[in-house]
Write a protein that holds these residues in place. Structure first.
Motif, PDB file in Angstrom:
ATOM      1  N   TRP A 102       0.832  -1.200   0.000  1.00  0.00           N
ATOM      2  CA  TRP A 102       0.000   0.000   0.000  1.00  0.00           C
ATOM      3  C   TRP A 102       0.868   1.253   0.000  1.00  0.00           C
ATOM      4  N   LYS A 103       0.684   2.097  -0.991  1.00  0.00           N
ATOM      5  CA  LYS A 103       1.392   3.373  -1.091  1.00  0.00           C
ATOM      6  C   LYS A 103       0.597   4.434  -0.337  1.00  0.00           C
ATOM      7  N   ILE A 104       1.248   5.171   0.542  1.00  0.00           N
ATOM      8  CA  ILE A 104       0.545   6.166   1.366  1.00  0.00           C
ATOM      9  C   ILE A 104       0.466   7.504   0.617  1.00  0.00           C
ATOM     10  N   LYS A 105      -0.777   7.943   0.360  1.00  0.00           N
ATOM     11  CA  LYS A 105      -1.006   9.193  -0.371  1.00  0.00           C
ATOM     12  C   LYS A 105      -1.237  10.356   0.587  1.00  0.00           C
ATOM     13  N   VAL A 106      -1.870  10.081   1.722  1.00  0.00           N
ATOM     14  CA  VAL A 106      -2.188  11.118   2.721  1.00  0.00           C
ATOM     15  C   VAL A 106      -1.850  10.549   4.100  1.00  0.00           C
ATOM     16  N   ASN A 107      -1.223  11.367   4.939  1.00  0.00           N
ATOM     17  CA  ASN A 107      -0.939  10.981   6.330  1.00  0.00           C
ATOM     18  C   ASN A 107      -1.168  12.229   7.176  1.00  0.00           C
ATOM     19  N   GLN A 108      -2.418  12.404   7.613  1.00  0.00           N
ATOM     20  CA  GLN A 108      -2.836  13.680   8.174  1.00  0.00           C
ATOM     21  C   GLN A 108      -3.374  13.521   9.598  1.00  0.00           C
ATOM     22  N   PRO A 109      -2.760  14.197  10.582  1.00  0.00           N
ATOM     23  CA  PRO A 109      -3.367  14.176  11.912  1.00  0.00           C
ATOM     24  C   PRO A 109      -4.658  14.984  11.913  1.00  0.00           C
TER      25      PRO A 109
ATOM     26  N   VAL B 233     -24.993  -8.267   3.943  1.00  0.00           N
ATOM     27  CA  VAL B 233     -24.691  -7.161   3.033  1.00  0.00           C
ATOM     28  C   VAL B 233     -23.201  -6.839   2.895  1.00  0.00           C
ATOM     29  N   GLN B 234     -22.386  -7.238   3.862  1.00  0.00           N
ATOM     30  CA  GLN B 234     -20.989  -6.802   3.791  1.00  0.00           C
ATOM     31  C   GLN B 234     -20.126  -7.727   2.945  1.00  0.00           C
ATOM     32  N   ASP B 235     -19.070  -7.157   2.382  1.00  0.00           N
ATOM     33  CA  ASP B 235     -18.100  -7.907   1.587  1.00  0.00           C
ATOM     34  C   ASP B 235     -16.799  -8.049   2.379  1.00  0.00           C
ATOM     35  N   PRO B 236     -16.015  -9.106   2.075  1.00  0.00           N
ATOM     36  CA  PRO B 236     -14.726  -9.255   2.777  1.00  0.00           C
ATOM     37  C   PRO B 236     -13.684  -8.270   2.229  1.00  0.00           C
ATOM     38  N   LEU B 237     -12.589  -8.136   2.970  1.00  0.00           N
ATOM     39  CA  LEU B 237     -11.448  -7.361   2.476  1.00  0.00           C
ATOM     40  C   LEU B 237     -10.812  -8.098   1.301  1.00  0.00           C
ATOM     41  N   GLY B 238      -9.999  -7.383   0.516  1.00  0.00           N
ATOM     42  CA  GLY B 238      -9.191  -8.015  -0.514  1.00  0.00           C
ATOM     43  C   GLY B 238      -9.840  -8.121  -1.877  1.00  0.00           C
ATOM     44  N   ARG B 239     -10.947  -7.401  -2.105  1.00  0.00           N
ATOM     45  CA  ARG B 239     -11.561  -7.434  -3.440  1.00  0.00           C
ATOM     46  C   ARG B 239     -10.605  -6.790  -4.450  1.00  0.00           C
ATOM     47  N   PRO B 240     -10.425  -7.423  -5.627  1.00  0.00           N
ATOM     48  CA  PRO B 240      -9.435  -6.915  -6.592  1.00  0.00           C
ATOM     49  C   PRO B 240      -9.658  -5.459  -6.999  1.00  0.00           C
ATOM     50  N   ASP B 241     -10.917  -5.037  -7.119  1.00  0.00           N
ATOM     51  CA  ASP B 241     -11.146  -3.656  -7.582  1.00  0.00           C
ATOM     52  C   ASP B 241     -11.099  -2.630  -6.450  1.00  0.00           C
ATOM     53  N   SER B 242     -10.961  -3.094  -5.207  1.00  0.00           N
ATOM     54  CA  SER B 242     -10.862  -2.155  -4.080  1.00  0.00           C
ATOM     55  C   SER B 242      -9.413  -1.753  -3.886  1.00  0.00           C
ATOM     56  N   THR B 243      -8.968  -0.828  -4.724  1.00  0.00           N
ATOM     57  CA  THR B 243      -7.567  -0.411  -4.711  1.00  0.00           C
ATOM     58  C   THR B 243      -7.320   0.790  -3.807  1.00  0.00           C
ATOM     59  N   CYS B 244      -8.397   1.350  -3.239  1.00  0.00           N
ATOM     60  CA  CYS B 244      -8.257   2.456  -2.287  1.00  0.00           C
ATOM     61  C   CYS B 244      -8.348   1.910  -0.865  1.00  0.00           C
TER      62      CYS B 244
ATOM     63  N   ARG C 253      -7.590  11.478  19.851  1.00  0.00           N
ATOM     64  CA  ARG C 253      -6.506  11.417  18.869  1.00  0.00           C
ATOM     65  C   ARG C 253      -7.008  10.656  17.658  1.00  0.00           C
ATOM     66  N   GLU C 254      -6.731  11.191  16.485  1.00  0.00           N
ATOM     67  CA  GLU C 254      -7.187  10.567  15.240  1.00  0.00           C
ATOM     68  C   GLU C 254      -6.242  10.941  14.118  1.00  0.00           C
ATOM     69  N   ILE C 255      -5.854   9.945  13.351  1.00  0.00           N
ATOM     70  CA  ILE C 255      -5.005  10.183  12.176  1.00  0.00           C
ATOM     71  C   ILE C 255      -5.688   9.588  10.961  1.00  0.00           C
ATOM     72  N   ASP C 256      -5.577  10.263   9.843  1.00  0.00           N
ATOM     73  CA  ASP C 256      -6.230   9.814   8.615  1.00  0.00           C
ATOM     74  C   ASP C 256      -5.156   9.463   7.587  1.00  0.00           C
ATOM     75  N   LEU C 257      -5.016   8.166   7.326  1.00  0.00           N
ATOM     76  CA  LEU C 257      -4.075   7.694   6.313  1.00  0.00           C
ATOM     77  C   LEU C 257      -4.865   7.182   5.124  1.00  0.00           C
ATOM     78  N   ARG C 258      -4.538   7.689   3.928  1.00  0.00           N
ATOM     79  CA  ARG C 258      -5.187   7.213   2.701  1.00  0.00           C
ATOM     80  C   ARG C 258      -4.148   6.549   1.829  1.00  0.00           C
ATOM     81  N   LEU C 259      -4.548   5.430   1.231  1.00  0.00           N
ATOM     82  CA  LEU C 259      -3.568   4.590   0.542  1.00  0.00           C
ATOM     83  C   LEU C 259      -4.092   4.071  -0.788  1.00  0.00           C
ATOM     84  N   VAL C 260      -3.166   3.697  -1.654  1.00  0.00           N
ATOM     85  CA  VAL C 260      -3.502   3.061  -2.928  1.00  0.00           C
ATOM     86  C   VAL C 260      -2.688   1.783  -3.044  1.00  0.00           C
ATOM     87  N   ARG C 261      -3.374   0.703  -3.426  1.00  0.00           N
ATOM     88  CA  ARG C 261      -2.683  -0.582  -3.553  1.00  0.00           C
ATOM     89  C   ARG C 261      -2.025  -0.683  -4.923  1.00  0.00           C
ATOM     90  N   ASP C 262      -0.809  -1.207  -4.928  1.00  0.00           N
ATOM     91  CA  ASP C 262      -0.078  -1.391  -6.191  1.00  0.00           C
ATOM     92  C   ASP C 262      -0.805  -2.392  -7.081  1.00  0.00           C
TER      93      ASP C 262
END
Lengths: 183, 183
Positions: free
Chosen positions: A19-26, A74-85, A174-183
């Motif tokens: 996972w590439k980190i695009k945002v790392n914001q407190p 209704v919920q889906d598991p983690l790891g779906r191929p199109d869930s790149t965010c 305390r809260e941090i917001d990390l946003r990522l994109v999967r290779d």
């Protein structure tokens, strides 16, 4: 004395990882050191990151039976191929929150804040997993992890925005917001 | 990857420690190796025991506000000089228990089994502390620790006997009973 927690999942920030980190914001309080990538590892895996956050996927604390039944449909598991965010949002709640009883916390969590009912509207688009960290002696109480497709990014912002406006979030110190994109 | 859990208390069985082990009896399932003594240590303390059980004194899961208020009035802290008797009862509950929701567990715990109301009858004579272990990746889910004076030993047997007869205890799949005397 050292120990290895065989139930824990490790989120390791460093130079490597899928996972590439695009945002790392407190958002509230102190942030986390800036790193390029995130690895999600199991306990027996070795890592050489800059920081490591640990959490345990545990038994349910607030979800009631009818909610659980609906969620399971209704919920889906983690790891779906199109869930790149991805999004990793570590959270710490105040001592005041932890001094409440279970029914008082459930009242704020669902009756006042509609955490479960509102989040359900974003399923199955947003897949998520909650990891508990407080009893592990970690700096955060929870690590919340989300996966979604780029086309659902707007809906994810809506979900996060709603959560931050709730009564429950007044107890977040305390809260941090990390946003990522999967290779 | 190793870690030190700063919240954990360690119960170390070995050759040293303030508590002499008089009984080490498996009640359900596999026992623990026989040792002479028990030390109760904080995370930064080094130990060289035969076995170590870890647990965290955590936020309340089942006690409601009126029960908490009553408990705070009537209970005594650990470490009273005349409480020279100790009991350590590690417990593991079944997956079936952990798959229940919070309200289902509370229903079995208190509405059916009267765990809180019944235990309250033995306060302040029996001082006790619950340590949570499940999320730490430990073999047991809970470590329950009790301290009482020799004159209250009969009442303690009554309390333990009652708990073992409850609906809640049908979910216990491993239990060990350690009885100790403090030097």
């Amino acid at each position: 004395m050292t120990e290895v927690n065989q139930r824990a999942t490790m989120f390791v920030g460093g130079a490597t990882g899928n996972w590439k980190i695009k945002v790392n914001q407190p958002i509230i309080g102190e942030g986390l050191p800036s790193v390029a990538r995130l690895s999600i590892l199991s306990p027996e895996q070795q890592s050489t990151g800059i920081w490591t956050l640990r959490g345990v996927s545990s038994y349910v604390r607030y979800v009631e039976r009818d909610e659980m039944t609906k969620l399971q449909v209704v919920q889906d598991p983690l790891g779906r191929p199109d869930s790149t965010c991805g999004a990793l949002i570590p959270i710490q709640k105040s001592q005041e929150w932890w001094d409440l009883t279970q029914e008082e916390r459930r009242n704020i969590f669902e009756t006042q804040s509609h955490h479960i009912a509102n989040s359900m509207k974003y399923l199955p688009a947003i897949a998520r997993q909650l990891y508990h960290s407080r009893d592990l002696g970690e700096p955060f109480d929870f690590l919340t992890w989300f996966e979604y497709a780029p086309k659902d990014a707007g809906r994810f912002e809506e979900l996060v925005g709603h959560l931050r406006s709730t009564e429950e979030w007044k107890y977040v110190i305390r809260e941090i917001d990390l946003r990522l994109v999967r290779d």
